[in-house]
Scaffold this motif. Structure first.
Motif, PDB file in Angstrom:
ATOM      1  N   THR A   1      -6.814  -3.580  -5.464  1.00 49.93           N
ATOM      2  CA  THR A   1      -6.531  -4.961  -5.836  1.00 49.93           C
ATOM      3  C   THR A   1      -7.600  -5.477  -6.792  1.00 49.93           C
TER       4      THR A   1
ATOM      5  N   SER B   1      -0.906  -5.028  -0.963  1.00 54.98           N
ATOM      6  CA  SER B   1      -0.880  -5.559   0.398  1.00 54.98           C
ATOM      7  C   SER B   1      -0.733  -4.418   1.404  1.00 54.98           C
ATOM      8  N   SER B   2      -1.226  -4.682   2.597  1.00 52.57           N
ATOM      9  CA  SER B   2      -1.132  -3.629   3.643  1.00 52.57           C
ATOM     10  C   SER B   2       0.172  -3.733   4.405  1.00 52.57           C
TER      11      SER B   2
ATOM     12  N   ARG C   1      -5.377  -0.953  -0.832  1.00 58.77           N
ATOM     13  CA  ARG C   1      -5.800  -2.346  -0.874  1.00 58.77           C
ATOM     14  C   ARG C   1      -7.008  -2.513  -1.790  1.00 58.77           C
TER      15      ARG C   1
ATOM     16  N   ALA D   1       0.837  -1.191   0.000  1.00 58.54           N
ATOM     17  CA  ALA D   1       0.000   0.000   0.000  1.00 58.54           C
ATOM     18  C   ALA D   1       0.878   1.250   0.000  1.00 58.54           C
TER      19      ALA D   1
END
Length: 125
Positions: free
Chosen positions: A90, A124-125, A87, A13
């Motif tokens: 995605t 992704s975080s 996120r 992210a």
């Protein structure tokens, strides 16, 4: 006649990616090009659209200020530069021709149903 999206991948992210949309079998010069995405369990949505000359661009509200669409007709390729990824970005990203904003500003396409394989972007975080 085919459009191939590429450049996806896994990114954290806040990161950036640049997607490419390459045409084969025809020239992009006369077509508006659009990027669409489909997240798991959701409908496909329009992300961005650029007219044939590149003079006009359109964006979904969710990506305005973060994504930039461009094209290089000499390379028969269009691009989607993505910054500050979240996120919720995605998705599998697809490119297609004949996009335009409808009366509500939603990016849609009058192109056919052949979306190609797309390219997966995972944030992704």
């Amino acid at each position: 006649v085919q459009l191939q999206a590429s450049g996806g991948g896994l990114v954290q992210a806040g990161g950036s990616l640049r997607l490419s949309c390459a045409a084969s079998g025809f020239t992009l010069d006369y077509y508006a090009i659009g990027w669409f995405r489909q997240a798991p369990g959701k409908e496909r949505e329009g992300v961005s659209c650029i007219n044939s000359s590149g003079a006009s661009t359109y964006y979904a509200d969710s990506v305005k200020g973060r994504f930039t669409i461009s094209r290089d007709n000499a390379k028969n390729t269009a691009y989607l530069q993505m910054h500050s990824l979240k996120r919720e970005d995605t998705a599998v990203y697809y490119c297609t021709t004949d996009c335009y904003p409808d009366h509500e500003g939603t990016i849609i396409t009058s192109g056919g149903d052949d979306w190609g394989q797309g390219t997966l972007v995972t944030v992704s975080s």
